[in-house]
Scaffold this active site. Sequence first.
Site, PDB file in Angstrom:
ATOM      1  CB  ILE A  19      -1.495  -0.156   0.990  1.00  0.00           C
ATOM      2  CG1 ILE A  19      -0.305   0.122   2.580  1.00  0.00           C
ATOM      3  CG2 ILE A  19      -1.867  -0.846   1.207  1.00  0.00           C
ATOM      4  CD1 ILE A  19      -0.861   0.349   3.882  1.00  0.00           C
ATOM      5  N   GLY A  20       2.438   0.946  -0.046  1.00  0.00           N
ATOM      6  CA  GLY A  20       3.318   2.081   0.115  1.00  0.00           C
ATOM      7  C   GLY A  20       3.370   2.863   1.351  1.00  0.00           C
ATOM      8  CE  LYS A  21       4.168  -1.658   6.056  1.00  0.00           C
ATOM      9  NZ  LYS A  21       5.412  -2.666   5.646  1.00  0.00           N
ATOM     10  CB  VAL A  23       6.327   5.290  -0.019  1.00  0.00           C
ATOM     11  CG1 VAL A  23       6.304   6.962  -0.663  1.00  0.00           C
ATOM     12  CG2 VAL A  23       6.736   5.032  -1.850  1.00  0.00           C
ATOM     13  CE  LYS A  38      10.013  -5.260   5.301  1.00  0.00           C
ATOM     14  NZ  LYS A  38       9.321  -5.433   4.199  1.00  0.00           N
ATOM     15  CD  GLU A 105       8.896  -1.040   5.203  1.00  0.00           C
ATOM     16  OE1 GLU A 105       8.042  -1.528   4.479  1.00  0.00           O
ATOM     17  OE2 GLU A 105       9.867  -0.287   5.261  1.00  0.00           O
ATOM     18  N   GLY A 108       4.355  -6.131   5.793  1.00  0.00           N
ATOM     19  CA  GLY A 108       2.868  -6.518   5.318  1.00  0.00           C
ATOM     20  C   GLY A 108       1.978  -6.012   6.935  1.00  0.00           C
ATOM     21  N   PRO A 189      -0.643  11.216  -0.971  1.00  0.00           N
ATOM     22  CG  PRO A 189      -0.529  13.271  -2.172  1.00  0.00           C
ATOM     23  CD  PRO A 189      -0.311  12.716  -0.999  1.00  0.00           C
ATOM     24  CG  LEU A 191       3.869  11.786  -3.855  1.00  0.00           C
ATOM     25  CD1 LEU A 191       5.141  11.920  -3.287  1.00  0.00           C
ATOM     26  CD2 LEU A 191       3.118  12.927  -4.345  1.00  0.00           C
TER      27      LEU A 191
END
Length: 217
Positions: A19-21, A23, A38, A105, A108, A189, A191
């Site tokens: 989902i863009g986590k 980013v 991570k 991070e 999932g 949003p 990008l």
Amino acid sequence: MGARPTAVQIVITGTVTCIGKAVFAAGLTGLLDAVYWKPVQAGIQEGADSETVALLAGLSADRVLPEAWRLTEPLSPHRAAELDGVEIDAEALTLPPTDRPLIVEGAGGLMVPLNRHTLYIDVFARWNAPIVLCARTALGTINHTLLSIEALRARSIPLLGVVFIGDRVVDTQKTIAQMGKVRVLGRLPFLRSLTPGTLSASMQELFRATDFIGVDK
């Protein structure tokens, strides 16, 4: 001399995968002048999230901590580990001390298995660090987000707030905030041009560092 104060530690997780986590984690690492980690990376052949974050946040090597586990296949960590012939030792995963804020991070969502006995949320509960929950704004997110909020609160894990990722959907965002009784930290949003510059500018415009660490940056 007294013990050195512990730097701020924030865990980024999502309601679902992809989902863009990563980013957002890159953007927050840059916004807070933080260190990124991570703990478990599955799917190294497709590129690690740490590499993406380092590029997008413009981080030097010392601000990206090495993963505790690097697994070959892009699968749930427990299965990716099995295929690599290993088992993730979830108890050994501890938050590393840092002089800067630490952005962690997850992989999932909350209920992702690390091995056949332990879910990621079990590790989060042991860490007891504030969670930022990333949620998409597409159809289905109300259910996924409210379930995630309920799971965190059932385990008394501190929830800093929700970050939405995607197009603005007013009623969906309002419904989650009201029914989940949760703070909305902002919305990132999609990008059109994703570069270190555009991400940094968006984070500066749309988020406040004080909402995450309580001090001006």
